[in-house]
Design an enzyme around this catalytic site. Structure first.
Site, short mmCIF file in Angstrom:
data_model
loop_
_atom_site.label_atom_id
_atom_site.label_comp_id
_atom_site.label_asym_id
_atom_site.label_seq_id
_atom_site.Cartn_x
_atom_site.Cartn_y
_atom_site.Cartn_z
N MET A 152 0.85 -1.19 0.00
CA MET A 152 0.00 0.00 0.00
C MET A 152 0.88 1.23 0.00
SD MET A 152 -2.94 -1.13 2.76
CE MET A 152 -1.76 -1.89 3.91
N GLN B 21 7.60 -4.13 -4.59
CA GLN B 21 6.68 -3.96 -5.72
C GLN B 21 7.14 -2.82 -6.63
OE1 GLN B 21 2.52 -2.21 -5.69
NE2 GLN B 21 2.00 -4.38 -5.93
N ARG C 142 -6.14 -2.81 3.84
CA ARG C 142 -6.78 -1.79 4.66
C ARG C 142 -7.23 -2.28 6.04
NH1 ARG C 142 -11.40 0.17 1.03
NH2 ARG C 142 -11.22 -1.98 0.28
N CYS D 119 -3.24 -1.42 -9.03
CA CYS D 119 -3.54 -0.09 -8.50
C CYS D 119 -4.58 0.60 -9.37
CB CYS D 119 -2.28 0.76 -8.42
SG CYS D 119 -2.59 2.43 -7.78
#
Length: 321
Positions: free
Chosen positions: A17, A70, A225, A100
């Site tokens: 993230m 990533q 999340r 994304c």
């Protein structure tokens, strides 16, 4: 679960993230039960590699566990170059971002925008796999929009290109993070390929983790999340999957200790000024999860790292001791 030669301690992975999975957060999640934590997205554009933001994202100093990095971009050769660059700096797994949904990423034909271009997906995967000697993984969504869920086709391309494992978020790009994740497409992908598949999206409790595993048959679960302000979710899920029993909620004392420790690590990693700004986000999530809106408002108005540490220490002393 294995990715190439690497045996994970369990099947739970921290989702990459941007602005969240920095070194302090990755270390904390691993300590609290995650088997792997993937770093923040790094651009394949070499012109930004020397920026403060990119340098901190590439920092793996004293990092424990398997280091997975990533990368994002749309040009096969630049992606291959970025992969080599990060392997030279300690990456043990390279993850390709094709999930994304952010506009600023998609307008550059990166992230989930690539799902509309299967030929380019194949070129990028092959270029990165051939560029490095470490395993290469891929993160995707189920498709571009609900009418074009081509996740199975993309998964087959990934397998043919030598991708070592595949993570799938159960939403399309058009869905962003709205509505509920769907797992039927993830189950179809798992049945269509032989490489390890990881399910992602709305896995926010031990029961949900068990349901997703049973429904999809995947090899692992990726949690994003739901871990914000609740990094102990990994040990809760791991314990439930192993035993069928629930761990007790972390005590208030442990929660505040973890928050204070995380705050200190953010200040040390980024320096007081930048660490103070980044801490507002992380501490805000902890406080949201603990129903402390007044303290969150007060905390966000503080203008120094020292004031942040003192504010939490005072609250800890009054409410916990």
């Amino acid at each position: 679960m294995k990715i190439g030669p690497y045996q994970l301690q369990n099947q739970l992975i921290v989702a990459p993230m941007a602005g969240v999975t920095d070194l302090p957060f990755r270390q904390l999640c691993r300590r609290l039960g995650a088997g792997l934590a993937v770093s923040e997205m790094l651009s394949s554009n070499p012109e930004v590699w020397k920026t403060e933001k990119s340098m901190s994202r590439m920092d793996h100093t004293n990092e424990s566990g398997i280091r997975s990095v990533q990368i994002a971009g749309c040009e096969p050769e630049l992606m291959a170059q970025a992969a080599r660059f990060n392997v030279e700096r300690g990456a043990q797994i390279i993850d390709i971002n094709m999930g994304c949904p952010a506009k600023k990423v998609n307008k550059k034909l990166a992230g989930s925008a690539l799902l509309r271009h299967p030929e380019l997906v194949a070129d990028i995967c092959a270029a990165v796999v051939n560029a490095v000697a470490v395993p290469v993984t891929l993160k995707i969504r189920t498709g571009w929009d609900p009418e074009n869920r081509n996740g199975v086709d993309i998964a087959r391309i990934a397998e043919q290109s030598g991708i070592a494992a595949l993570a799938v978020h159960g939403r399309t790009r058009q869905c962003m993070y709205k509505g509920e994740a769907e797992y039927d497409t993830i189950a179809a992908i798992k049945h269509a390929v032989s490489l390890p598949v990881v399910a992602n999206g709305d896995i926010d409790s031990p029961e949900k983790a068990r349901q997703v595993l049973d429904k999809t048959g995947v090899d692992g679960l990726m949690i994003g999340r739901p871990a914000q302000g609740r990094p102990w979710i990994f040990r809760e899920i791991a314990h439930y999957l192993d035993t069928g029993e629930h761990l007790p909620e972390p005590s208030l004392d442990e929660r505040w200790q973890l928050m204070q420790e995380h705050l200190q690590q953010l200040h040390e990693f980024y320096g007081d000024e930048r660490g103070m700004r980044i801490a507002r986000k992380h501490v805000g999530w902890y406080l949201d999860n603990q129903q402390q809106p007044d303290l969150r408002r007060q905390f966000n108005q503080l203008d120094s790292a020292m004031a942040q540490r003192e504010a939490l220490a005072r609250f800890f002393e009054v409410n916990i001791s």
